[in-house]
Design an enzyme around this catalytic site. Structure first.
Site: not given
Ligand code: SDX
Length: 380
Positions: A312, A221, A269, A255, A258, A260
């Site tokens: 992220d 997360h 985003r 990885i 990457f 979701h």
């Protein structure tokens, strides 16, 4: 016991109603209270978005001015909190500092009546950066910073307190501010859902936020931005990036940065923060190699795995080029997501029902009890 095996992780489960943001809803992308994330990121400040998420509508100029004045007045760190921060070792993880600050404030400035959610949210949003950086500078170099940097935005205050500088590059401030807007809200993300579960028992606001911080900490997360920077750090050429990816492919390791749970194509985003990270890479303190490696990894992951970067991934290079240390990346996510968490706690409380799902039982059928004096391996 139902036959159908669930996907696990509540995947695809609608766990309640919310009017705050759309995440992958029917192709309408990401909207906070109806406003498209691109409009908010490119045309607003984080303070405007804070008001939007907590109050439900964008502020007028007067409302925004009042909010800014409130933020400046809520930055101060109580002496007792400073004393505690001074005892915490420099090896502490910033996410543990954020969780501790929340708990201590819950003791020093408790929630005593209903209707305090907005004020407590603004208090936490305002003090999180100053408190984290008070601990950081004191534990690393014994310096006691003055948390008050005047009429600065949340972004500029953080950067000035971290760098101990009175002037910050405007593009660095803008990038940081945009990242706060992008991280602010994302529907029933694990940490937000955790906060809602906590307050659904009628527990207090601070308990909801400490639950959320603990949940966000995990690398699946919020911790993914730190994890992404950790693997990007040593990759200083395309061949090195290829070697890294090939070994990850081979070992079937994730990885970070990457994929979701909801977006199975692009995270809306990601292109926004990538835009700012690329702009930074072209400045004097930029890192064009980091961006070249990042873009190469993105290209291969999309082409070979059909897995896209989430927010992220490029937040890692953006924060690195803002000069922020990697262990602070997820703590910055906390400052931002405090706005979404506050909005969701208000929403949950406005029409509360204790959240208590059931499991699909897979344990043994009814057993005959055997007293301990007769128990042996055969009849357990
Ligand atoms: C955030 O929920 C939110 O909205 C969160 C967030 C927010 O704003 O609050 O968006 C912020 O948390 C973004 C996500 C950050 N986490 C990471 O970057 C960690 C790496 N990502 C993966 O762990 C994964 O993509 C998840 C956990 C994010 C989502 O995974 P799912 O939905 O549980 O899907 P999955 O793990 O079942 O993956 C499906 C397949 C698997 O392969 P198979 O087992 O089917 O062969 O895709 C593969 C996975 O192995 N896969 C990846 C991968 N992500 C998925 N393989 C390699 N690297 C990855 N990152």
């Amino acid at each position: 016991m139902s036959e159908k095996k669930q996907a696990g992780g509540l995947q695809g489960v609608v766990a309640g109603q919310s009017a705050i943001s759309t995440v992958g809803v029917g192709g309408i992308g990401l909207n906070y209270r109806g406003y498209d994330i691109n409009d908010l990121a490119y045309k607003c400040t984080f303070e405007e978005v804070t008001y939007l998420l907590l109050k439900g509508h964008l502020p007028t100029q007067q409302q925004l001015d009042e909010l800014k004045t409130l933020i400046w007045s809520k930055r101060y760190i109580p002496c007792k909190l400073k004393q505690i921060l001074e005892t915490l070792p420099k090896e502490s993880h910033p996410m543990d500092i954020m969780r501790t600050v929340t708990s201590i404030l819950g003791i020093l400035e408790p929630e005593t009546k209903s209707g305090q959610e907005y004020d407590i949210s603004i208090r936490l949003i305002s003090i999180f950066g100053p408190a984290l950086l008070y601990w950081y500078h004191y534990s690393n170099s014994g310096i006691k910073i003055n948390e008050n940097t005047g009429k600065d935005s949340i972004a500029e205050n953080f950067l000035k307190l971290y760098h101990l500088k009175s002037e910050i590059d405007p593009l660095v401030i803008k990038t940081f501010d945009v990242s706060l807007i992008l991280y602010a809200e994302h529907d029933f993300a694990a940490s937000t859902f955790a906060a809602r579960v906590t307050v659904s028992t009628l527990s207090d606001f601070y308990s909801g936020i400490t639950t959320a911080i603990g949940t966000l900490r995990g690398p699946l997360h919020g911790g993914a931005n730190e994890a992404a920077m950790q693997y990007l750090e040593p990759l200083r050429s395309i061949p090195q990036a290829d070697q890294f990816l090939n070994s990850r492919y081979q070992s079937k390791q994730l990885i970070m940065g990457f994929g979701h749970r909801v977006y199975k194509k692009e995270d809306p985003r990601s292109p926004i923060i990538k835009d700012f990270s690329l702009q930074l890479s072209k400045t004097q303190n930029g890192d064009p190699t980091l961006l070249a490696v990042s873009q190469h990894i993105e290209k291969r992951m999309v082409e070979e795995k059909k897995i896209y970067p989430n927010l992220d991934f490029y937040s890692a290079s953006a924060y690195r080029q803002c000069g922020v240390p990697t262990p602070m990346f997820t703590a910055i996510f906390v400052i931002s997501r405090m706005t979404g968490w506050g909005g969701h706690i208000i929403e949950q409380r406005s029409n509360n029902k204790l959240m208590r799902p059931v499991s699909d039982y897979t344990g043994p059928a009814k057993k005959q009890f055997v007293p301990i004096e007769m128990r042996n391996k055969a009849n357990l």
